[in-house]
Design a protein around this motif. Sequence first.
Motif, PDB file in Angstrom:
ATOM      1  N   THR A   1       0.821  -1.200   0.000  1.00 43.28           N
ATOM      2  CA  THR A   1       0.000   0.000   0.000  1.00 43.28           C
ATOM      3  C   THR A   1       0.860   1.257   0.000  1.00 43.28           C
ATOM      4  OG1 THR A   1      -0.127   0.090   2.429  1.00 43.28           O
ATOM      5  CG2 THR A   1      -1.809  -1.198   1.295  1.00 43.28           C
ATOM      6  N   ASP A   2       0.273   2.345  -0.471  1.00 42.45           N
ATOM      7  CA  ASP A   2       0.910   3.656  -0.480  1.00 42.45           C
ATOM      8  C   ASP A   2       0.468   4.400   0.776  1.00 42.45           C
ATOM      9  OD1 ASP A   2       1.764   6.241  -0.867  1.00 42.45           O
ATOM     10  OD2 ASP A   2       0.940   6.431  -2.892  1.00 42.45           O
ATOM     11  N   GLU A   3       1.413   4.758   1.642  1.00 41.94           N
ATOM     12  CA  GLU A   3       1.075   5.407   2.915  1.00 41.94           C
ATOM     13  C   GLU A   3       0.286   6.699   2.701  1.00 41.94           C
ATOM     14  OE1 GLU A   3       1.327   7.731   6.525  1.00 41.94           O
ATOM     15  OE2 GLU A   3       2.303   8.265   4.634  1.00 41.94           O
ATOM     16  N   LYS A   4       0.564   7.410   1.614  1.00 40.37           N
ATOM     17  CA  LYS A   4      -0.138   8.656   1.328  1.00 40.37           C
ATOM     18  C   LYS A   4      -1.613   8.423   1.002  1.00 40.37           C
ATOM     19  CE  LYS A   4       3.914  11.110  -0.505  1.00 40.37           C
ATOM     20  NZ  LYS A   4       4.467  11.786  -1.713  1.00 40.37           N
ATOM     21  N   LEU A   5      -1.933   7.231   0.528  1.00 38.35           N
ATOM     22  CA  LEU A   5      -3.293   6.923   0.095  1.00 38.35           C
ATOM     23  C   LEU A   5      -4.196   6.502   1.254  1.00 38.35           C
ATOM     24  CD1 LEU A   5      -5.061   6.552  -2.505  1.00 38.35           C
ATOM     25  CD2 LEU A   5      -4.253   4.189  -2.560  1.00 38.35           C
ATOM     26  N   LEU A   6      -3.616   6.084   2.353  1.00 41.32           N
ATOM     27  CA  LEU A   6      -4.396   5.511   3.453  1.00 41.32           C
ATOM     28  C   LEU A   6      -5.421   6.493   4.005  1.00 41.32           C
ATOM     29  CD1 LEU A   6      -1.590   3.653   5.457  1.00 41.32           C
ATOM     30  CD2 LEU A   6      -3.020   2.790   3.586  1.00 41.32           C
ATOM     31  N   GLY A   7      -6.573   5.959   4.373  1.00 39.21           N
ATOM     32  CA  GLY A   7      -7.628   6.776   4.955  1.00 39.21           C
ATOM     33  C   GLY A   7      -8.828   6.912   4.045  1.00 39.21           C
ATOM     34  N   ALA A   8      -9.708   7.860   4.385  1.00 42.32           N
ATOM     35  CA  ALA A   8     -10.986   8.039   3.699  1.00 42.32           C
ATOM     36  C   ALA A   8     -10.963   9.263   2.792  1.00 42.32           C
ATOM     37  CB  ALA A   8     -12.104   8.170   4.728  1.00 42.32           C
ATOM     38  N   TRP A   9     -11.704   9.155   1.685  1.00 45.24           N
ATOM     39  CA  TRP A   9     -11.752  10.225   0.691  1.00 45.24           C
ATOM     40  C   TRP A   9     -13.184  10.370   0.172  1.00 45.24           C
ATOM     41  CZ3 TRP A   9      -6.963  12.507  -0.414  1.00 45.24           C
ATOM     42  CH2 TRP A   9      -5.830  11.786   0.005  1.00 45.24           C
ATOM     43  N   ALA A  10     -13.533  11.577  -0.266  1.00 41.23           N
ATOM     44  CA  ALA A  10     -14.877  11.821  -0.790  1.00 41.23           C
ATOM     45  C   ALA A  10     -14.822  12.810  -1.942  1.00 41.23           C
ATOM     46  CB  ALA A  10     -15.799  12.360   0.299  1.00 41.23           C
ATOM     47  N   SER A  11     -15.692  12.601  -2.927  1.00 38.11           N
ATOM     48  CA  SER A  11     -15.835  13.560  -4.021  1.00 38.11           C
ATOM     49  C   SER A  11     -16.940  14.548  -3.661  1.00 38.11           C
ATOM     50  CB  SER A  11     -16.212  12.835  -5.321  1.00 38.11           C
ATOM     51  OG  SER A  11     -17.538  12.321  -5.235  1.00 38.11           O
ATOM     52  N   GLU A  12     -17.065  15.596  -4.445  1.00 36.80           N
ATOM     53  CA  GLU A  12     -18.082  16.609  -4.177  1.00 36.80           C
ATOM     54  C   GLU A  12     -19.489  16.079  -4.409  1.00 36.80           C
ATOM     55  OE1 GLU A  12     -17.237  20.073  -6.454  1.00 36.80           O
ATOM     56  OE2 GLU A  12     -15.560  20.720  -5.189  1.00 36.80           O
ATOM     57  N   ASN A  13     -19.619  15.062  -5.264  1.00 36.19           N
ATOM     58  CA  ASN A  13     -20.959  14.564  -5.592  1.00 36.19           C
ATOM     59  C   ASN A  13     -21.330  13.274  -4.861  1.00 36.19           C
ATOM     60  OD1 ASN A  13     -19.163  12.974  -6.949  1.00 36.19           O
ATOM     61  ND2 ASN A  13     -20.128  13.153  -8.963  1.00 36.19           N
ATOM     62  N   GLY A  14     -20.582  12.917  -3.804  1.00 36.97           N
ATOM     63  CA  GLY A  14     -21.025  11.831  -2.945  1.00 36.97           C
ATOM     64  C   GLY A  14     -20.485  10.454  -3.272  1.00 36.97           C
ATOM     65  N   GLU A  15     -19.257  10.386  -3.760  1.00 41.62           N
ATOM     66  CA  GLU A  15     -18.597   9.097  -3.966  1.00 41.62           C
ATOM     67  C   GLU A  15     -17.492   8.968  -2.911  1.00 41.62           C
ATOM     68  OE1 GLU A  15     -16.697   6.414  -7.587  1.00 41.62           O
ATOM     69  OE2 GLU A  15     -16.752   8.600  -7.765  1.00 41.62           O
ATOM     70  N   TYR A  16     -17.373   7.803  -2.297  1.00 41.40           N
ATOM     71  CA  TYR A  16     -16.466   7.619  -1.172  1.00 41.40           C
ATOM     72  C   TYR A  16     -15.496   6.465  -1.412  1.00 41.40           C
ATOM     73  CZ  TYR A  16     -19.809  10.549   1.365  1.00 41.40           C
ATOM     74  OH  TYR A  16     -20.619  11.581   1.754  1.00 41.40           O
ATOM     75  N   TYR A  17     -14.262   6.656  -0.944  1.00 41.54           N
ATOM     76  CA  TYR A  17     -13.250   5.601  -0.932  1.00 41.54           C
ATOM     77  C   TYR A  17     -12.640   5.526   0.465  1.00 41.54           C
ATOM     78  CZ  TYR A  17     -12.813   4.950  -6.045  1.00 41.54           C
ATOM     79  OH  TYR A  17     -13.019   4.652  -7.370  1.00 41.54           O
ATOM     80  N   TYR A  18     -12.223   4.313   0.832  1.00 39.55           N
ATOM     81  CA  TYR A  18     -11.392   4.147   2.023  1.00 39.55           C
ATOM     82  C   TYR A  18     -10.318   3.126   1.686  1.00 39.55           C
ATOM     83  CZ  TYR A  18      -9.671   2.688   6.559  1.00 39.55           C
ATOM     84  OH  TYR A  18      -8.847   2.381   7.607  1.00 39.55           O
ATOM     85  N   PHE A  19      -9.064   3.445   2.033  1.00 36.20           N
ATOM     86  CA  PHE A  19      -7.945   2.549   1.792  1.00 36.20           C
ATOM     87  C   PHE A  19      -7.280   2.230   3.126  1.00 36.20           C
ATOM     88  CE2 PHE A  19      -8.568   5.061  -2.034  1.00 36.20           C
ATOM     89  CZ  PHE A  19      -8.607   4.072  -3.021  1.00 36.20           C
TER      90      PHE A  19
END
Length: 253
Positions: A168-186
């Motif tokens: 894994t990429d340490e910079k990528l870890l954690g939660a992310w969201a777009s303005e229109n309601g799409e979510y990622y968690y790594f």
Amino acid sequence: MKNKLIKTISFAVTAIMLCFAMAGCNQQESSSENKETTTATEGTTSSADLKKSTDISALHSYDENGDALAGAWKITGGEGEQYKSFIYLFDGKGSASLIVDNMGYMGKYTADDTKFACQLMYGINGKYTYKKEDKTITLTNTETYKTTTLEKCESFSILPKPDREINTDEKLLGAWASENGEYYYFGADGVMYHNQFSTIYNYASYITSDGKIKSRYVMSEEVDEEFEYQINEEDVLTIDGYEYKRISADELK
């Protein structure tokens, strides 16, 4: 992201129709070993805190003290029996999911002491009366009077099984969201979560390599996907040209 969503939905609906004969409730209880919550310090949350691990399995689970339908269920008889491989998850508070392996389709439901209503694409659609006995529920459709028998799953997990070396990429870890309601968690454990506009979600194993995220999940069959990504100096994540801002895991849906 619109093309990616359409592609995912198209594949998912096709694959759903292929998995009627598969076993439905032989999943293992999810691990909650790495439950950590982010904490705010003087009104702010550090980047390190935002990258801490969280129990993403809790995003789609159920409250044992919720309503009478709260739980993970499978159809064992009657109307919809051909969908016995699916899991029907009711969170006890009005949110429902139809789950196939690592993929979930989101919906809403209502329930009182005798009546239940839900729309979940396949198997449970419409208005019902119901009777509950221990870990079995009998639904009776108020229009057709056909019955459906549900049995509660003793154990349940939508998380993928580890299938490769974690990278894994340490910079990528954690939660992310777009303005229109799409979510990622790594996660640092090599498991990711993706919620597409509160309609479809999936959990996958993932690795990062050469600026690409390579994910793998099961939806009646194994699915491999690959996305290009980068993170700029402002800590904005771009995946295949779409931007996501870092958020607290508490904000995930």
